[in-house]
Motif scaffolding. Structure first.
Motif, PDB file in Angstrom:
ATOM      1  N   ASN A 134      -4.824   4.280   5.062  1.00  0.00           N
ATOM      2  CA  ASN A 134      -3.561   4.965   4.809  1.00  0.00           C
ATOM      3  C   ASN A 134      -2.503   4.704   5.872  1.00  0.00           C
ATOM      4  O   ASN A 134      -1.311   4.666   5.592  1.00  0.00           O
ATOM      5  CB  ASN A 134      -3.802   6.467   4.676  1.00  0.00           C
ATOM      6  CG  ASN A 134      -2.536   7.198   4.274  1.00  0.00           C
ATOM      7  OD1 ASN A 134      -2.091   7.075   3.139  1.00  0.00           O
ATOM      8  ND2 ASN A 134      -1.939   7.921   5.205  1.00  0.00           N
ATOM      9  N   HIS A 164       2.165   4.060  -0.489  1.00  0.00           N
ATOM     10  CA  HIS A 164       1.966   5.446  -0.906  1.00  0.00           C
ATOM     11  C   HIS A 164       3.129   6.358  -0.520  1.00  0.00           C
ATOM     12  O   HIS A 164       3.249   7.452  -1.041  1.00  0.00           O
ATOM     13  CB  HIS A 164       0.671   6.017  -0.285  1.00  0.00           C
ATOM     14  CG  HIS A 164       0.844   6.531   1.116  1.00  0.00           C
ATOM     15  ND1 HIS A 164       0.946   5.708   2.217  1.00  0.00           N
ATOM     16  CD2 HIS A 164       0.940   7.797   1.601  1.00  0.00           C
ATOM     17  CE1 HIS A 164       1.084   6.445   3.305  1.00  0.00           C
ATOM     18  NE2 HIS A 164       1.094   7.714   2.966  1.00  0.00           N
ATOM     19  N   HIS A 169       4.647  11.390  -0.645  1.00  0.00           N
ATOM     20  CA  HIS A 169       5.409  12.305   0.217  1.00  0.00           C
ATOM     21  C   HIS A 169       6.708  12.775  -0.425  1.00  0.00           C
ATOM     22  O   HIS A 169       7.730  12.903   0.252  1.00  0.00           O
ATOM     23  CB  HIS A 169       5.647  11.645   1.575  1.00  0.00           C
ATOM     24  CG  HIS A 169       4.363  11.337   2.294  1.00  0.00           C
ATOM     25  ND1 HIS A 169       3.443  12.296   2.616  1.00  0.00           N
ATOM     26  CD2 HIS A 169       3.824  10.159   2.695  1.00  0.00           C
ATOM     27  CE1 HIS A 169       2.396  11.743   3.211  1.00  0.00           C
ATOM     28  NE2 HIS A 169       2.603  10.442   3.259  1.00  0.00           N
ATOM     29  N   ASP A 198      -1.420  13.476   2.524  1.00  0.00           N
ATOM     30  CA  ASP A 198      -2.331  12.336   2.689  1.00  0.00           C
ATOM     31  C   ASP A 198      -3.786  12.758   2.513  1.00  0.00           C
ATOM     32  O   ASP A 198      -4.541  12.138   1.773  1.00  0.00           O
ATOM     33  CB  ASP A 198      -2.148  11.710   4.085  1.00  0.00           C
ATOM     34  CG  ASP A 198      -0.831  10.970   4.215  1.00  0.00           C
ATOM     35  OD1 ASP A 198      -0.400  10.348   3.234  1.00  0.00           O
ATOM     36  OD2 ASP A 198      -0.245  11.016   5.305  1.00  0.00           O
TER      37      ASP A 198
HETATM   38 FE   LIG Z   1       1.190   9.252   4.155  1.00  0.00          FE
END
Ligand SMILES: [Fe+2]
Length: 462
Positions: free
Chosen positions: A220, A226, A231, A380
């Motif tokens: 990550n 992502h 987010h 996350d």
């Molecule tokens: Fe993140």
């Protein structure tokens, strides 16, 4: 014969077909990781033995133990360890385990003291790891062999530092640290050189656990893809702050203009032994705590290094440490607990002697984004947990998350690597929305390489 504590290498490894775990056909345009890498407890056992307990691990910063008799505790794989400065100031790293019955001796994260007694039967050690007292030894009627046995704390096999970052290995069969880190060292330089006297951890470590595999965190940190989907709440808060500028956000964020971010460049380097560096343009560099001292930084380290300090950069030093610098700067230590459980130990990192105004900005950004109570980390970790649950769909085998950017990756360096004077194994540059996934290839090639090396050793020992 039953194996003893020192014979772990001779315990037969669980049967795992390692060739089944990674489908690396980069030349043909394909790379995938098998879901068993994230869900099979037998793979986890092999990772502990052949990766964490067989190579260099980050164990702390020299600046965490500045004085004689300072200590800090951490783990290497499953093994509790203690890093200590002895009475003369010499650093050492030992297994945090009493030689009598194995009890952990150092129970706190860090501290100071010349002598440390085991809480069980009271054997006492000094900060050089020497056993200075076996409780009631004279009255014990020990056999002769006891006197001939070493009682000192067991030192790790290798212990070294680079620019104040301390690394240790439980196995002597590792390359010298500088060779292990290779040109990923430049990623460390860009962090350490931000202060004329190096860096320090801002007091206040935060640890948390999540119910998913450690490699979700490993990936990550380098995962540009992502950010926007995961987010959304953070991006929403930033947008709201922008529209209410007068009321909030004195600290600002480099992600304030997500449109400019999406239009920027991102790049990646992979290095030998699994280390990777993700970097990107910073369209809002005045939000950086370091920005206030940029002219002085440029004068000290030169324009190129100063520019790289302003970039977004997430560095992973395989297998257990990451330094992420996008909103504030975070040091993360990854501690796998089980195939589906991981502990993270996290710190805010800052140049030593930073101006108060910059330090305040750094802390507010850190709380906003990185802290487990902030806007990014909970998103996350809940994504990792969703992956872990979904990877239990047992009739599905292969992930499709390792091929974005394959059209942009190249072997060796690129102009950015030349600028830094480094020779990565691969490099890649693309638009932010390319969301490069080739950076993970570097992690997994080293991962598989170590598993295979361990399996070959086991086969040789059998
Ligand atoms: Fe993140």
């Amino acid at each position: 014969m039953q194996p003893t504590m020192n014979d772990r290498a001779n315990i037969p490894a669980p049967a795992v077909d390692l060739d089944r775990l990674i489908d690396d056909r980069a030349a043909e345009g394909w790379f995938s990781v098998h879901r068993d890498a994230f869900r099979d407890p037998a793979v986890f056992e092999l990772e502990m033995k052949h990766i964490f307990e067989a190579t260099w691990n980050f164990v702390g910063l020299e600046s965490q133990v500045p004085n004689p008799n300072d200590f800090l505790t951490t783990t290497i794989g499953r093994s509790p360890v203690v890093v200590m400065r002895d009475a003369e100031g010499k650093l050492g790293c030992f297994l945090n385990s009493c030689r009598h019955k194995g009890a952990v001796i150092f129970h706190t994260g860090e501290g100071n003291g010349a002598h440390h007694s085991c809480p069980y039967h009271g054997w006492t050690y000094d900060t050089g790891g020497r056993c200075v007292a076996v409780t009631s030894q004279r009255q014990a009627r020990y056999p002769e062999a006891f006197g001939a046995t070493a009682h000192d704390l067991a030192p790790v096999a290798r212990f070294d530092s680079y620019r104040g970052l301390l690394f240790a290995s439980l196995s002597p069969d590792v390359p010298p640290l500088a060779e292990y880190l290779s040109d990923a060292r430049r990623g460390i330089d860009i962090v350490v050189d931000q202060g004329p006297d190096g860096i320090e951890l801002v007091p206040g470590a935060v640890s948390f656990t999540y119910n998913a595999n450690w490699k979700f965190q490993l990936e990550n940190s380098s995962d540009t893809y992502h950010f926007i989907p995961t987010h959304t709440s953070y991006i929403g808060v930033l947008e709201k702050r922008r529209s209410q500028r007068a009321a909030a956000a004195p600290a600002g964020s480099i992600y304030e203009d997500i449109g400019a971010q999406a239009a920027s460049r991102r790049g990646s380097f992979t290095f030998p032994n699994g280390h990777v560096l993700m970097w990107g343009d910073n369209p809002n560099m005045q939000a950086r705590p370091l920005y206030a001292s940029l002219p002085q930084v440029e004068a000290r380290v030169g324009k190129v290094m100063a520019k790289w300090m302003m970039y977004v950069r997430n560095l992973t030093l395989f297998p257990n440490v990451q330094i992420a610098e996008n909103a504030s700067m975070q040091l993360r230590i990854i501690r796998p607990l089980a195939v589906d459980r991981t502990e993270m130990l996290t710190y805010c990192v800052a140049p030593k002697g930073e101006a108060a105004e910059s330090r305040i900005k750094r802390l507010r950004q850190y709380e906003d984004f990185f802290n487990p109570t902030g806007f990014a980390t909970p998103d996350d970790t809940s994504a990792y947990e969703a992956c872990q649950r979904g990877d239990d769909a047992r009739t599905l085998d292969w992930q499709q998350g390792y091929v974005r950017g394959m059209g942009a990756v190249r072997a060796g360096g690129n102009p950015e690597a030349e600028e830094l004077g480094i020779s990565p194994e691969t490099s890649s540059v693309g638009g932010y929305l390319m969301g490069d996934e080739t950076i993970f290839h570097g992690n997994y090639r080293a991962w598989l390489g170590l598993l295979k090396r361990g399996a070959a050793k086991d086969a040789g020992a059998a």
